[in-house]
Enzyme design. Structure first.
Site, short mmCIF file in Angstrom:
data_model
loop_
_atom_site.label_atom_id
_atom_site.label_comp_id
_atom_site.label_asym_id
_atom_site.label_seq_id
_atom_site.Cartn_x
_atom_site.Cartn_y
_atom_site.Cartn_z
N CYS A 229 0.88 -1.18 0.00
CA CYS A 229 0.00 0.00 0.00
C CYS A 229 0.91 1.22 0.00
O CYS A 229 1.83 1.30 -0.82
CB CYS A 229 -0.97 -0.04 1.18
SG CYS A 229 -0.17 -0.16 2.80
N GLN A 230 0.71 2.15 0.90
CA GLN A 230 1.62 3.30 1.02
C GLN A 230 2.80 2.98 1.94
O GLN A 230 3.92 3.38 1.68
CB GLN A 230 0.86 4.52 1.53
CG GLN A 230 1.68 5.79 1.71
CD GLN A 230 2.10 6.45 0.41
OE1 GLN A 230 1.59 6.12 -0.66
NE2 GLN A 230 3.03 7.38 0.48
N THR A 231 2.50 2.24 3.04
CA THR A 231 3.53 1.95 4.04
C THR A 231 3.50 0.50 4.53
O THR A 231 4.09 0.20 5.55
CB THR A 231 3.37 2.87 5.27
OG1 THR A 231 2.09 2.59 5.89
CG2 THR A 231 3.44 4.34 4.90
N HIS A 232 2.82 -0.38 3.82
CA HIS A 232 2.58 -1.77 4.24
C HIS A 232 1.88 -1.83 5.60
O HIS A 232 2.25 -2.60 6.48
CB HIS A 232 3.86 -2.60 4.25
CG HIS A 232 3.60 -4.09 4.40
ND1 HIS A 232 2.50 -4.71 3.83
CD2 HIS A 232 4.27 -5.06 5.07
CE1 HIS A 232 2.54 -6.00 4.14
NE2 HIS A 232 3.59 -6.24 4.89
N HIS A 233 0.87 -1.00 5.74
CA HIS A 233 -0.05 -1.07 6.88
C HIS A 233 -1.39 -1.62 6.40
O HIS A 233 -1.82 -2.68 6.83
CB HIS A 233 -0.20 0.32 7.53
CG HIS A 233 -1.49 0.52 8.26
ND1 HIS A 233 -2.19 1.70 8.22
CD2 HIS A 233 -2.23 -0.32 9.00
CE1 HIS A 233 -3.30 1.59 8.94
NE2 HIS A 233 -3.36 0.37 9.42
N ARG A 234 -2.03 -0.92 5.46
CA ARG A 234 -3.28 -1.44 4.89
C ARG A 234 -3.07 -2.80 4.24
O ARG A 234 -3.93 -3.69 4.33
CB ARG A 234 -3.84 -0.44 3.87
CG ARG A 234 -4.38 0.84 4.48
CD ARG A 234 -4.72 1.89 3.42
NE ARG A 234 -3.54 2.52 2.84
CZ ARG A 234 -3.59 3.41 1.86
NH1 ARG A 234 -4.76 3.76 1.32
NH2 ARG A 234 -2.49 3.97 1.40
N SER A 235 -1.94 -2.98 3.60
CA SER A 235 -1.66 -4.27 2.95
C SER A 235 -1.32 -5.36 3.95
O SER A 235 -1.17 -6.52 3.57
CB SER A 235 -0.55 -4.12 1.91
OG SER A 235 0.61 -3.54 2.45
#
Length: 274
Positions: A229-235
């Site tokens: 995602c943007q920071t591998h949080h949502r992903s």
């Protein structure tokens, strides 16, 4: 509980709260934890799950930081970790990815997290819990980690796919959160919010239907899938969903768009088409 499922229901956890091997990890905000958490849960700040160094703030923390964090958390090989958050699984999924990186496979995700637990009448406590510290040794398993070097050579491979878990606006480039907007060439967009069912207290959507959606999009189980995602949080949630669906080859790109989109030597595509 003799055998812990990867996807855990609130009733199952409620019946096992006295298990001495249980390590319940709360990945909510500090304020949320103070207002009320699952009895026995230990708070882990979501910020501690990321390196925090700009521009790619989502990269894995340094080994020394991970060692200190999980020593304080009391993680040992015999612990059954139950992870939850209050947003439907992003931070919890990120922690599960890190546990995979650390080689700790005894974990479960509380479906719906704190939202399901609280809304369905299970007890909350306000007392802060502290673990008995251990001397946790970090040995990095690189298998779940994707770097730019893992992605670039495979962009045209038939058995490789990228799951971009950001919003459609970020994917097309109409919303820019880095030096450049758009997406990795070939990446397939499925927003992480599509994985959560608000009508069922933010539990995951029906997994069979999700598998059908992923197959239709070209994110099938036979491929090596990198999610970001943007920071591998949502992903973290897309990573967790693929774990639940039994995908054998999945990686989290921890640099994510905050790394890719802030370099001038990485290919970028804009618009709807992969």
């Amino acid at each position: 509980m003799s055998t812990w499922p990867l996807l855990l229901e609130a009733e199952q956890l409620a019946a096992a709260l006295d298990d001495p091997q249980l390590l319940i990890v709360d990945c909510c905000s500090a304020d949320s934890y103070a207002r009320g958490h699952i009895p026995g849960a230990i708070h882990l700040s979501p910020a501690a799950l990321q390196g925090g160094v700009k521009p790619a703030v989502g990269r894995l923390p340094a080994v020394a930081a991970l060692q200190q964090l999980f020593s304080q958390l009391g993680l040992s090989a015999d612990k059954q970790v139950v992870v939850y958050d209050d947003e439907g699984g992003g931070w919890a999924g990120r922690l599960i990815w890190i546990l995979d990186v650390l080689g700790h496979s005894n974990y479960s995700y509380l479906d719906g997290g704190l939202i399901a637990w609280a809304n369905e009448g299970h007890p909350l406590e306000q007392r802060a819990n502290v673990a008995e510290p251990v001397d946790f040794k970090v040995n990095i398993n690189a298998e779940p980690i994707a770097e730019i070097e893992d992605i670039l050579p495979r962009l045209n491979d038939a058995d490789f796919a990228i799951w971009d878990a950001r919003t459609p606006e970020e994917y097309t480039g109409s919303k820019v959160l880095a030096q450049r907007g758009g997406h990795i060439p070939g990446a397939i967009n499925l927003d992480w919010v599509k994985l959560k069912d608000g009508a069922r207290n933010q539990r995951l959507v029906d997994l069979e239907q999700l598998q059908q959606t992923l197959d239709q999009l070209g994110l099938s189980r036979d491929k090596l899938i990198v999610t970001h995602c943007q920071t591998h949080h949502r992903s973290g949630l897309s990573y967790l969903a693929m774990k639940l669906l039994g995908y054998p080859r999945i990686k989290g790109y921890h640099g994510s768009w905050s790394e890719w989109g802030n370099r001038d030597d990485t290919p970028v595509r804009t618009g709807d088409a992969p």
